[in-house]
Design an enzyme around this catalytic site. Structure first.
Site, PDB file in Angstrom:
ATOM      1  N   THR A 192      45.135  -7.441 -37.778  1.00 23.70           N
ATOM      2  CA  THR A 192      46.346  -6.631 -37.757  1.00 23.70           C
ATOM      3  C   THR A 192      46.262  -5.482 -38.759  1.00 23.70           C
ATOM      4  O   THR A 192      45.749  -5.657 -39.853  1.00 23.70           O
ATOM      5  CB  THR A 192      47.539  -7.527 -38.151  1.00 23.70           C
ATOM      6  OG1 THR A 192      47.596  -8.631 -37.258  1.00 23.70           O
ATOM      7  CG2 THR A 192      48.836  -6.745 -38.131  1.00 23.70           C
ATOM      8  N   GLY A 222      52.541 -13.860 -32.501  1.00 19.44           N
ATOM      9  CA  GLY A 222      52.262 -14.284 -33.868  1.00 19.44           C
ATOM     10  C   GLY A 222      53.305 -13.764 -34.833  1.00 19.44           C
ATOM     11  O   GLY A 222      54.467 -13.550 -34.478  1.00 19.44           O
ATOM     12  N   ASP A 223      52.885 -13.496 -36.045  1.00 16.74           N
ATOM     13  CA  ASP A 223      53.819 -13.064 -37.074  1.00 16.74           C
ATOM     14  C   ASP A 223      54.090 -11.567 -37.063  1.00 16.74           C
ATOM     15  O   ASP A 223      55.121 -11.106 -37.558  1.00 16.74           O
ATOM     16  CB  ASP A 223      53.273 -13.439 -38.454  1.00 16.74           C
ATOM     17  CG  ASP A 223      52.005 -12.650 -38.798  1.00 16.74           C
ATOM     18  OD1 ASP A 223      51.028 -12.748 -38.028  1.00 16.74           O
ATOM     19  OD2 ASP A 223      51.983 -11.940 -39.814  1.00 16.74           O
ATOM     20  N   GLY A 246      48.642 -15.845 -37.633  1.00 15.18           N
ATOM     21  CA  GLY A 246      50.072 -15.576 -37.626  1.00 15.18           C
ATOM     22  C   GLY A 246      50.943 -16.804 -37.610  1.00 15.18           C
ATOM     23  O   GLY A 246      52.031 -16.814 -38.210  1.00 15.18           O
TER      24      GLY A 246
END
Length: 332
Positions: A192, A222-223, A246
């Site tokens: 990311t 995910g996060d 994540g």
């Protein structure tokens, strides 16, 4: 349309634990922090930092800040470099697809006023961080997902693009021969780009954008697009971004946690280390995945920490764009 407050009257059970405490903090009611931040030295500004070695993206943001761009606009301009980089298989166009061969993108943004926007599981749109800003500014919502987000993008003038490149398609077809799914630390195909910026006025903002885990299950999130997990900003205190596995970041609402620790008086470095300790204290599973945090407070101090060796971050300040190694927990 001006963005309304993030969680005004929202139910934590309705949104779920992934938003949790971050929802409360997005409320724009004026509250006095338990501890004030250090005296701000404006000579340090502007500053741009981002996860990993995305030098061109961070330089783009830094240059925009030097030209008096707002913190949020600079962050979005910066991460767009990687969203448009087809050689980057972890962000934007050219990202690694899910196990069904579909490239889906996630992103979120947050500005210095505490407003935020996010898009999840979006196909056919490259610049999803910019799209998240549109959600923040031009809808009464914080998050849009899937086809709804894609249709909103077209209504806002975004161009439809094929995100699966020939190279990513060939890699996916090769993966299907065994269909093994075990991310390798620091090579997880989910690097990311999370970016934090501070403009000439000392205001902070951030953006986080990704194509998610390579060969993930269809619909996996995910996060990265979750406010408080992948990204959180409090303009009185500072900001934080996350990268890595994540699912593990979401479990501790990592970026929100770091900002709250800084609110209590911890330095960015101390806060990042504490956030990692919350993860590794749960058992030995941390040996199988990487998590890294990057944070900056209002004084322009920066901290980073990760579980395993290998995480780096970029820092643009005083016209210099430099890559830095992060300290790490697992010294075995």
């Amino acid at each position: 349309m001006k963005r309304r407050n993030f969680i005004k009257n929202a139910s934590l059970t309705g949104v779920g634990i992934t938003v949790g405490a971050s929802a409360i903090a997005c409320n724009k009611e004026k509250k006095t922090p338990s501890k004030e931040t250090a005296t701000i030295n404006t000579s340090k500004f502007p500053i741009a930092i981002c996860t990993w070695g995305f030098a061109e993206a961070n330089a783009k943001a830094g240059e925009a800040l030097s030209n008096n761009s707002s913190a949020l606009d600079a962050a979005i301009e910066g991460v767009a470099v990687e969203e448009e980089n087809i050689k980057n298989t972890t962000v934007g166009k050219g990202g690694t697809p899910d196990r069904d061969g579909n490239v889906t993108l996630d992103a979120c943004v947050m500005n210095s006023d505490g407003d935020c926007g996010a898009v999840l599981c979006v196909e056919n749109i490259t610049n999803v961080a910019a799209l998240a800003k549109k959600v923040m500014e031009d809808t009464p919502h914080v998050m849009l997902a899937g086809k709804g987000a894609e249709e909103f993008a077209y209504a806002q003038g975004f161009k439809k693009e094929e995100l699966l490149t020939e190279a990513s398609k060939k890699a996916w077809e090769k993966w299907k021969e065994t269909s093994k799914y075990k991310p390798i630390i620091n090579i997880e195909n989910h690097d990311t780009i999370g970016m934090l910026t501070m403009d000439n006025n000392g205001n902070m903002a951030g953006a986080c954008t990704t194509s998610g885990l390579g060969y993930k299950m269809k619909g996996r999130i995910g996060d990265s697009p979750i406010i408080g997990s992948g990204l959180f900003i409090d303009n009185k205190i500072g900001g934080a971004v996350a990268t890595g596995m994540g699912e593990e970041v979401v479990k501790t609402v990592g970026s929100f946690l770091i900002v709250e620790l800084m609110r209590q008086g911890k330095s960015p470095q101390e806060a990042c280390e504490e956030a990692i300790s919350r993860i590794v204290s749960k058992g030995n599973r941390y040996k199988d995945f990487q998590i890294a945090y990057l944070a900056m407070n209002k004084a322009g101090d920066i901290g980073s920490y990760c579980i395993h060796k290998g995480f780096t971050y970029m820092k643009y300040q005083d016209g210099k764009n430099e890559q830095n190694q992060s300290d790490y927990y697992n010294k075995e």
